[in-house]
Design a protein around this motif. Structure first.
Motif, PDB file in Angstrom:
ATOM      1  N   PRO A   1     -15.788  17.681  16.575  1.00  0.00           N
ATOM      2  CA  PRO A   1     -16.246  16.818  15.667  1.00  0.00           C
ATOM      3  C   PRO A   1     -16.658  15.703  16.302  1.00  0.00           C
ATOM      4  O   PRO A   1     -16.205  15.216  17.421  1.00  0.00           O
ATOM      5  N   GLY A   2     -18.083  15.226  15.736  1.00  0.00           N
ATOM      6  CA  GLY A   2     -18.549  14.051  16.568  1.00  0.00           C
ATOM      7  C   GLY A   2     -19.210  14.111  17.828  1.00  0.00           C
ATOM      8  O   GLY A   2     -19.649  13.296  18.410  1.00  0.00           O
ATOM      9  N   LYS A   3     -19.134  15.356  18.463  1.00  0.00           N
ATOM     10  CA  LYS A   3     -19.774  15.511  19.572  1.00  0.00           C
ATOM     11  C   LYS A   3     -21.002  16.380  19.632  1.00  0.00           C
ATOM     12  O   LYS A   3     -21.511  16.804  18.641  1.00  0.00           O
ATOM     13  N   ALA A   4     -21.609  16.502  20.611  1.00  0.00           N
ATOM     14  CA  ALA A   4     -23.065  17.473  20.752  1.00  0.00           C
ATOM     15  C   ALA A   4     -22.875  18.109  22.028  1.00  0.00           C
ATOM     16  O   ALA A   4     -21.929  17.793  22.983  1.00  0.00           O
ATOM     17  N   GLY A   5     -23.607  19.222  21.968  1.00  0.00           N
ATOM     18  CA  GLY A   5     -23.628  20.263  23.457  1.00  0.00           C
ATOM     19  C   GLY A   5     -24.915  20.862  23.204  1.00  0.00           C
ATOM     20  O   GLY A   5     -25.706  20.518  22.267  1.00  0.00           O
ATOM     21  N   ASP A   6     -25.433  21.298  24.191  1.00  0.00           N
ATOM     22  CA  ASP A   6     -26.717  22.048  24.544  1.00  0.00           C
ATOM     23  C   ASP A   6     -26.608  23.549  24.736  1.00  0.00           C
ATOM     24  O   ASP A   6     -25.682  24.130  25.261  1.00  0.00           O
ATOM     25  N   LEU A   7     -27.456  24.256  23.954  1.00  0.00           N
ATOM     26  CA  LEU A   7     -27.830  25.546  24.406  1.00  0.00           C
ATOM     27  C   LEU A   7     -29.202  25.882  24.864  1.00  0.00           C
ATOM     28  O   LEU A   7     -30.006  25.272  24.311  1.00  0.00           O
ATOM     29  N   LEU A   8     -29.411  26.535  25.961  1.00  0.00           N
ATOM     30  CA  LEU A   8     -30.679  26.476  26.714  1.00  0.00           C
ATOM     31  C   LEU A   8     -31.038  28.057  26.322  1.00  0.00           C
ATOM     32  O   LEU A   8     -30.289  29.091  27.020  1.00  0.00           O
ATOM     33  N   TRP A   9     -32.119  28.317  25.833  1.00  0.00           N
ATOM     34  CA  TRP A   9     -32.310  29.805  25.563  1.00  0.00           C
ATOM     35  C   TRP A   9     -34.026  30.124  25.625  1.00  0.00           C
ATOM     36  O   TRP A   9     -34.721  29.437  25.160  1.00  0.00           O
ATOM     37  N   ASN A  10     -34.300  31.091  26.235  1.00  0.00           N
ATOM     38  CA  ASN A  10     -35.635  31.593  26.363  1.00  0.00           C
ATOM     39  C   ASN A  10     -35.865  32.836  25.333  1.00  0.00           C
ATOM     40  O   ASN A  10     -35.372  33.985  25.538  1.00  0.00           O
ATOM     41  N   PHE A  11     -36.633  32.467  24.520  1.00  0.00           N
ATOM     42  CA  PHE A  11     -37.148  33.349  23.492  1.00  0.00           C
ATOM     43  C   PHE A  11     -38.169  34.190  23.637  1.00  0.00           C
ATOM     44  O   PHE A  11     -39.412  34.097  23.354  1.00  0.00           O
ATOM     45  N   ASN A  12     -38.115  35.257  24.484  1.00  0.00           N
ATOM     46  CA  ASN A  12     -38.922  36.189  24.966  1.00  0.00           C
ATOM     47  C   ASN A  12     -39.388  37.383  24.210  1.00  0.00           C
ATOM     48  O   ASN A  12     -40.013  38.120  24.900  1.00  0.00           O
TER      49      ASN A  12
END
Length: 161
Positions: free
Chosen positions: A124-135
């Protein structure tokens, strides 16, 4: 007497560890390099290859904003996942079938812990990153698979053109 205290402490620790499993705490960042495994919906991306960032907000009304995303085939995207709610949320990329299957597992085993490059767990109240190549071109899905969230409609679609 010491045995009873030991058993009581052990039981308390087991309950606490279950409470802090999948549904209540962020998973630790992986120590090992990300394993890039081709999935029908793409492959893990590299930070250097990111072409744009899309902010995906999660709320306790069990919704994502936006709930529909369009990307170009071959595009590497940083999904910045913001939890604007008061409970743990996650985003998991997949197909309707893989998400349905995973959601059923989460209902049976709500404290299950897992971490893959196509998912982000955010406190809650945080952020995260997801790195993805949509190939791969097609229509794919994303969802919060924490028990009850998916069933309440916490899902969206990704169109890869």
């Amino acid at each position: 007497m010491k045995t009873i205290k030991f058993i009581a402490i052990g039981a308390a620790l087991m309950v606490a560890s279950a409470a802090f499993a999948h549904g209540d705490a962020e998973h630790a960042a992986p120590k090992a390099p990300v394993v890039k495994e081709q999935k029908p919906w793409g492959i893990a991306g590299d930070a250097k290859a990111v072409q744009r960032t899309i902010t995906l907000r999660m709320t306790d009304d069990m919704r994502f904003t936006p709930s529909q995303i369009t990307v170009k085939r071959g595009e590497t995207v940083r999904l910045r996942v913001e939890n604007q709610g008061q409970v743990m949320h996650e985003v998991v990329l997949g197909t309707q079938a893989t998400l349905d299957e995973h959601a059923q597992m989460m209902l049976k085993f709500p404290t299950m812990e897992h971490s893959e490059p196509y998912m982000a767990h955010v406190s809650p109240g945080k952020a995260g990153d997801l790195l993805w190549n949509f190939n791969r071109a097609g229509r794919f899905d994303f969802a919060c698979l924490i028990a009850g969230h998916y069933q309440a409609g916490m899902k969206g679609t990704i169109t890869v053109e």
